[in-house]
Scaffold this motif. Structure first.
Motif, PDB file in Angstrom:
ATOM      1  N   UNK C 356      44.200  39.472  63.027  1.00 31.11           N
ATOM      2  CA  UNK C 356      43.710  40.673  62.335  1.00 31.11           C
ATOM      3  C   UNK C 356      44.593  40.995  61.132  1.00 31.11           C
ATOM      4  N   UNK C 357      45.938  40.886  61.345  1.00 34.31           N
ATOM      5  CA  UNK C 357      46.855  41.143  60.226  1.00 34.31           C
ATOM      6  C   UNK C 357      46.602  40.150  59.107  1.00 34.31           C
ATOM      7  N   UNK C 358      46.476  38.890  59.510  1.00 29.47           N
ATOM      8  CA  UNK C 358      46.220  37.831  58.541  1.00 29.47           C
ATOM      9  C   UNK C 358      44.939  38.104  57.753  1.00 29.47           C
ATOM     10  N   UNK C 359      43.929  38.548  58.537  1.00 29.91           N
ATOM     11  CA  UNK C 359      42.635  38.840  57.915  1.00 29.91           C
ATOM     12  C   UNK C 359      42.771  39.939  56.865  1.00 29.91           C
ATOM     13  N   UNK C 360      43.572  40.985  57.238  1.00 30.18           N
ATOM     14  CA  UNK C 360      43.752  42.089  56.284  1.00 30.18           C
ATOM     15  C   UNK C 360      44.443  41.612  55.016  1.00 30.18           C
ATOM     16  N   UNK C 361      45.510  40.785  55.201  1.00 31.88           N
ATOM     17  CA  UNK C 361      46.233  40.259  54.038  1.00 31.88           C
ATOM     18  C   UNK C 361      45.292  39.480  53.136  1.00 31.88           C
ATOM     19  N   UNK C 363      42.095  39.708  52.906  1.00 33.58           N
ATOM     20  CA  UNK C 363      41.105  40.564  52.256  1.00 33.58           C
ATOM     21  C   UNK C 363      41.714  41.247  51.034  1.00 33.58           C
ATOM     22  N   UNK C 364      42.989  41.721  51.229  1.00 33.95           N
ATOM     23  CA  UNK C 364      43.660  42.366  50.102  1.00 33.95           C
ATOM     24  C   UNK C 364      43.764  41.404  48.922  1.00 33.95           C
ATOM     25  N   UNK C 365      44.183  40.166  49.272  1.00 29.86           N
ATOM     26  CA  UNK C 365      44.315  39.139  48.238  1.00 29.86           C
ATOM     27  C   UNK C 365      42.998  38.981  47.487  1.00 29.86           C
ATOM     28  N   UNK C 371      39.198  42.067  41.837  1.00 31.67           N
ATOM     29  CA  UNK C 371      39.483  43.152  40.901  1.00 31.67           C
ATOM     30  C   UNK C 371      39.920  42.616  39.543  1.00 31.67           C
ATOM     31  N   UNK C 372      40.869  41.634  39.655  1.00 25.77           N
ATOM     32  CA  UNK C 372      41.395  41.116  38.395  1.00 25.77           C
ATOM     33  C   UNK C 372      40.316  40.377  37.609  1.00 25.77           C
ATOM     34  N   UNK C 373      39.386  39.728  38.446  1.00 24.68           N
ATOM     35  CA  UNK C 373      38.306  39.021  37.741  1.00 24.68           C
ATOM     36  C   UNK C 373      37.364  40.003  37.046  1.00 24.68           C
ATOM     37  N   UNK C 374      37.055  41.102  37.769  1.00 24.59           N
ATOM     38  CA  UNK C 374      36.070  42.028  37.209  1.00 24.59           C
ATOM     39  C   UNK C 374      36.622  42.793  36.005  1.00 24.59           C
ATOM     40  N   UNK C 375      37.948  43.052  36.099  1.00 29.65           N
ATOM     41  CA  UNK C 375      38.491  43.862  35.014  1.00 29.65           C
ATOM     42  C   UNK C 375      38.671  43.088  33.711  1.00 29.65           C
TER      43      UNK C 375
END
Lengths: 399, 72, 375
Positions: C356-361, C363-365, C371-375
């Motif tokens: 679950x922790x790995x999954x969260x990391x 997802x953040x990535x 985000x960086x792509x869209x911006x």
């Protein structure tokens, strides 16, 4: 490369076939086994076990032209343990003893009085034994003679005994065959002590072991199924007579079919008991348990020679009542002798209390046989005679 | 007698190797061949020791000791 | 790894066979020793616990997303920590396999072929299992489908043939010694087989249809649990709790009582056949999981080359695992439950949290990336 692999597979297949198809490590061929149908055990004077086996003689059983050889043979050995005795038997017998077909174990009287639990261990532990065989006690004769008696009608003596035990149980109810696992459960159970069927030899031993015994139309020597021996723990403490044995079987609900005879006005009436159910209960009054036995039996009038009018309902009622009294007497006698003389609870009253009131049972568990002596037992028998056979009236009655 | 069993085990191990090697070699993964060989060698030596009646340490003993230690 | 897959139905059958295998013979006796006539209550409690465990395993399987437990652990904890945890997991499975193999050897040598040395029974049995694992999960699944009707048929025969021998009084008094022994006895069955179900975390990724496979697992455990409860119940109803406790394999003993119309006797081998079938599947599942587990641990392409070498090890371990039957009995009653609990519950919990922790990391990535792509 491919050829090498193919050859490799071929080699492995051949090796595997050699390992897998050569047969069973533990194979026992039928013609190398002596099939034991009955085993007798007793103590010798030097405190060793005496083991007697009755082995069937296959050629004599299967043949269509019987010879004068007996259908079964007996062997006996002694040993410090039963296994030792079993294995030493190969000194005398040409074949290894095969035990899965065992029908009957006969325990000598002396050993039974000393305690039967020890020798039974092998019979329960060894993988060759099935648990469906009966355990019996030889009442007077030594086990070796008893197992050597040839029986008419049924070629293999052990089969005769087994069938007799079952027949008595089915049709008269004065005996009760007990199998080894029932026996072990009851010995280990503090709330019920076991009973064991007794075997009795009638007639002279010398003629019984001879093949001529079965050549007579009335075989001079016979083995009969006797009444029940009472055990306290694993020790034989006494024998019940026929009435008491019947009474015991009534309490256990083991009566499939039986006969009750009792005097009526100027003769005797024979009542056939057909079926019945029994119900044992326990009630507590001021922490004192009392047992109630309820029997509901159904029967027929089978034989009657007193001049009563069987078409009258109240005559039947009277017969009902007399039968009830008779059965109550049997049960009372049975309980009385066990409470006063043998001091052992063969009826499972303790077990009943354990089931119904485990807390109270904990307090009496360890001296239950003492408590049992004081136990109050109420007996209620209800008999209903439904039919009177093909005759409407006693044939002795003048119309 | 035990010697013969040991030889039989070694023979079987060689047979297993001879059987599997061509397949592994075909795929050409050197690492797989090494892992396979090491595992085979390890278990073969254990089997040989066992057939020679060397008393081997029993992992269950360690497990038992470990949990006795933890659970008191 | 080969792309084999089985249907949820086959998966369910495998779960049932795994649950029943080996437990059918060895479970009633230790239960009856502790809980006496209430053994059937303890085993029902264990089945409930088993169902809860399965619900949890399903959650873990969900987090693992199409990875096996071995792959998922390496994914969650990285190469070194992940492999450290997996050494314990794989050794647990390997030891379990060796013990199950020893069970069949012990049973055969006690009840059927006492003079055949243990090694030979083990080798012959394991060869078949290796073959099964060689052919793969699909073949195991399909043969489970084929043999399941036989197991059910023999079980029904067993139960109906024994109905006349049943004595209800053997169950009384209910809870005569209170709840404590009942609960402590239930740990036996939670340890064998329910905590062992953790092994199916190696199998679930190969099951088609993610929606129904969760249900299949739960139903499989339920059915297997009911079969075990029935067997225990019948042992006590027929033999009584005392003999059930006294006997090494009570269900085999019970089957000796079968007597249909005085001519069909000696059917104890029926129970023997059920046992052989179920234990074959149990061992095949364990063996398959161990070999693909080790293969994935070493990042090998194919698990098949490992089958025979691992087999040699398993046979040796099954022989040296315990010197005598009494050692096994103490091991199972004292050590097995905590051991299985560590690997069947604690380890999956750790991996679950890690995933679950790995999954969260991750997802953040991904968010950052998108985000960086869209911006």
């Amino acid at each position: 490369m491919n050829v090498v692999i193919k050859r490799g597979y071929f080699l492995i297949t051949v090796l595997l076939c050699g390992a897998l198809l050569s047969g069973c490590w533990d194979s026992d061929e039928l013609d190398e086994l002596g099939i034991v149908v009955a085993a007798g055990i007793d103590k010798t004077e030097d405190d060793e076990y005496l083991l007697v086996t009755q082995v069937i003689n296959p050629s004599e059983i299967a043949t269509e032209a019987p010879t004068t050889r007996p259908p079964a043979s007996t062997y006996s050995t002694t040993g410090k343990t039963l296994l030792e005795a079993f294995r030493k038997m190969t000194h005398k017998s040409p074949r290894k003893m095969y035990l899965s077909q065992l029908r009957l174990v006969v325990i000598g009287k002396d050993l039974a009085e000393e305690g039967i639990m020890q020798p039974l261990d092998l019979f329960y532990r060894d993988h060759e034994f099935r648990t469906g065989f009966y355990v019996t006690i030889s009442k007077e004769t030594d086990v070796e003679t008893l197992l050597s008696i040839l029986t008419p009608y049924e070629k293999i003596p052990a089969n005769k005994l087994m069938h007799s035990i079952e027949a008595v149980e089915e049709n008269h109810g004065s005996s009760h065959g007990i199998t080894i696992d029932e026996l072990i459960t009851q010995i280990r159970n503090k709330g019920q002590n076991p009973v064991i069927t007794g075997l009795l030899m009638e007639g002279p031993a010398e003629s019984g072991t001879n093949i001529s015994n079965v050549e007579n139309i009335d075989a001079p020597t016979k083995i009969t199924i006797d009444h029940l021996g009472v055990l306290k723990g694993d020790q034989l403490v006494g024998w019940m007579n026929e009435d008491e044995s019947l009474g015991y079987n009534y309490t256990q609900g083991d009566i499939n079919s039986s006969v009750v005879t009792h005097p009526c006005s100027e003769g005797t009436a024979g009542i056939e008991i057909l079926r019945g159910d029994n119900n044992m209960g326990v009630t507590f009054e001021n922490d004192e348990p009392s047992i109630s036995i309820e029997l509901n039996l159904e029967g027929n009038i089978a034989e009657i020679d007193c001049p009563v009018d069987l078409s009258q309902a109240d005559v039947i009622q009277q017969l009902n009542q007399q039968t009830e009294e008779e059965i109550t007497r049997l049960i009372e006698e049975s309980i009385a002798i066990n409470q006063n003389e043998f001091e052992t609870d063969i009826f499972g009253f303790g077990d009943l209390i354990h089931r119904k009131n485990p807390k109270y049972w904990k307090t009496v568990e360890n001296n239950w046989d003492e408590q049992f002596k004081e136990l109050v037992v109420e007996i209620q028998v209800k008999v209903e005679l439904r039919r009177k056979g093909s005759a409407t009236q006693p044939i002795t009655k003048e119309s | 007698m035990n010697m013969w069993y040991a030889f039989a085990v070694i023979f079987i191990a060689i047979a297993i190797f001879a059987l599997q090697y061509p397949f592994l070699n075909k795929n050409g993964k050197r690492k797989d061949i090494w892992s396979f060989s090491i595992i085979l060698l390890f278990f073969t030596s254990i089997s040989v020791l066992q057939t020679l009646d060397v008393s081997l340490p029993n992992p269950l003993d360690y497990i038992e000791d470990f949990y006795k230690l933890i659970l008191g | 790894m080969d792309n084999q897959s089985i249907s949820p139905r086959q998966f369910m059958f495998l779960v049932i066979l795994f649950t029943v295998g080996s437990s059918i013979l060895i479970v009633p006796s230790p239960l009856a020793i502790q809980a006496k006539q209430d053994a059937w209550i303890s085993i029902s409690i264990s089945v409930l616990a088993g169902l809860l465990l399965t619900l949890f395993y399903n959650q873990v399987a969900k987090q693992m997303q199409n990875k096996t437990f071995v792959q998922a652990t390496i994914y969650a904890f990285g190469n070194w920590v992940g492999r450290f945890l997996l050494v314990f997991y794989l050794s647990f499975l390997f030891i379990l396999g060796a013990l199950v193999l020893r069970n069949i050897g012990d049973f055969m040598t006690t009840e059927i072929i006492p003079q055949t040395p243990l090694q030979y029974t083990h080798i012959l049995f394991l060869l078949v299992v290796i073959w099964g694992a060689f052919l793969g999960l699909e073949v195991l699944g399909r043969s489970a489908e084929m043999f399941m009707p036989w197991v059910v048929l023999f079980l029904l025969l067993f139960i109906f043939a024994l109905l006349s021998e049943v004595n209800i009084e053997n169950l009384q008094p209910y809870l005569g010694d209170g709840f404590t022994p009942v609960f402590s006895a239930s740990t036996v069955v939670i340890g064998t087989p329910f905590l062992e179900l953790v092994i199916f975390l190696m199998i679930t990724p190969y099951v088609k249809d993610p929606k129904t496979k969760q249900r299949a697992w739960i139903i499989g455990v339920l059915v297997g649990g009911i079969i075990l409860t029935m067997i225990t119940l019948f042992c006590i109803l027929v033999l009584g709790s005392d003999l059930t406790a006294l006997n090494a394999s009570p269900s085999y003993q019970v089957a000796q009582r079968i007597n249909i119309a005085d001519f069909l006797e000696g059917l104890e081998v029926v129970i023997g056949i059920i046992w052989m079938l179920t234990i074959f599947f149990k061992l095949a599942i364990i063996y398959y999981s161990v070999s693909i587990g080790v293969a994935q641990f070493l990042t090998m392409d194919d698990h098949r080359p490992l089958l025979l070498p691992l087999g040699m090890g398993m046979i040796v371990l099954s022989i040296i695992a315990y010197p005598d039957v009494a050692y096994f009995e103490t091991f199972v009653s004292e050590t097995w439950f905590p051991y299985a609990l560590t690997h069947g519950l604690i380890l999956p919990v750790i991996v679950w949290v890690g995933l679950m922790i790995r999954g969260m990391i991750e997802r953040k990535k991904n968010n950052k990336k998108s985000n960086s792509q869209s911006s």
